[in-house]
Design an enzyme around this catalytic site. Structure first.
Site, mmCIF file in Angstrom:
data_model
loop_
_atom_site.group_PDB
_atom_site.id
_atom_site.type_symbol
_atom_site.label_atom_id
_atom_site.label_comp_id
_atom_site.label_asym_id
_atom_site.label_seq_id
_atom_site.Cartn_x
_atom_site.Cartn_y
_atom_site.Cartn_z
ATOM 1 C CG HIS A 167 2.462 -3.916 10.775
ATOM 2 N ND1 HIS A 167 2.737 -2.682 10.216
ATOM 3 C CD2 HIS A 167 1.175 -4.206 10.429
ATOM 4 C CE1 HIS A 167 1.667 -2.244 9.552
ATOM 5 N NE2 HIS A 167 0.718 -3.154 9.671
ATOM 6 N NE ARG B 13 4.185 1.683 0.295
ATOM 7 C CZ ARG B 13 4.728 2.901 0.264
ATOM 8 N NH1 ARG B 13 5.264 3.346 -0.857
ATOM 9 N NH2 ARG B 13 4.719 3.661 1.342
ATOM 10 C CG ASP C 84 5.237 5.030 4.464
ATOM 11 O OD1 ASP C 84 4.352 4.220 4.798
ATOM 12 O OD2 ASP C 84 5.168 5.716 3.436
ATOM 13 C CG ASN D 9 -1.720 4.272 11.495
ATOM 14 O OD1 ASN D 9 -0.605 4.289 12.023
ATOM 15 N ND2 ASN D 9 -1.898 4.529 10.203
#
Length: 246
Positions: free
Chosen positions: A41, A28, A24, A72
């Site tokens: 990513h 951010r 995770d 997702n």
């Protein structure tokens, strides 16, 4: 990847047999740097590469990475497209390394939702890495724990309707054999990065007795040092499994 292959427990406590990681913080990480989420990513894929290597060197037998949840699919179309494209590139680019390092790849989840190109890439990668015995790597794609349990319940119902299963004979072991993880050990340790403290529909059935470690690091920054810290925390815990009173 390095060729160093220490024996688990040789120089200290044995590592967890099976580690699951909720990766995770990609978005951010990118936002904090003023970068597109796609680059977050991509950086996350590099972190996955480092972590796979570190787990193999540590002697971990099974590693499950939560890469793309069933939820997702609700993200913006552009982000889903970027994610699925990156997964196809990663699968094709990493197969040779996984084969060389003796790491067997399996994909858990509803792979058919990704389309024929990705399904073929997954099947090719699984077949090429099947002889690997050093470590088992699971990538959870289009995966959700509730959906997995529902699918297993449907399979049990189908067998009952077909007359091949006596409902009275259905126990936990038989039901577990209908999950995506059939034949695999349950995770001893589940790690979540980014400081969040929830499991987000990951391995709900399998994590009944898992230890959890929540680490305040965004996934693209993750590496061997963070994994070692989580394993160290795990080895210091007294796992009682409800068998005795402290």
């Amino acid at each position: 990847m390095t060729e160093a292959r220490p024996q688990a427990g040789q120089d200290g406590p044995a590592p967890p047999r099976h580690i699951g990681i909720i990766m995770d913080g990609n978005g951010r990480w990118a936002t904090a740097r003023g970068l597109p989420r796609a680059l977050g990513h991509k950086a996350g894929a590099e972190a996955a590469r480092r972590t796979i290597e570190a787990a193999a060197v540590a002697g971990v037998g099974w590693l499950t990475l939560f890469a793309f949840s069933s939820e997702n699919w609700q993200r913006p179309v552009e982000e889903v497209r970027d994610l699925t494209g990156l997964m196809r590139v990663y699968l094709r680019a990493e197969v040779g390394t996984l084969v060389k390092e003796g790491i067997r790849l399996r994909v858990l989840g509803e792979r058919e939702r990704f389309g024929p190109d990705t399904v073929r890439a997954i099947a090719a990668a699984e077949q090429a890495t099947a002889p690997g015995t050093r470590m088992n790597l699971n990538i959870a794609l289009s995966y959700g724990g509730r959906g997995e349990i529902v699918a297993a319940a449907r399979e049990a119902a189908r067998r009952v309707a077909a007359g091949t299963l006596d409902p009275a004979k259905l126990d936990e072991a038989l039901f577990a054999g209908m999950l995506f993880t059939a034949g695999m050990p349950d995770p001893d340790l589940i790690i979540r990065t980014s400081g969040e403290q929830r499991i987000s529909n990951f391995l709900l059935w399998q994590s009944a007795y898992s230890e959890f470690v929540f680490q305040d690091v965004l996934w693209p920054d993750y590496g061997a040092t963070h994994l070692a810290a989580a394993i160290g925390e795990f080895t210091r815990r007294d796992r009682r499994f409800g068998l005795r009173i402290a």
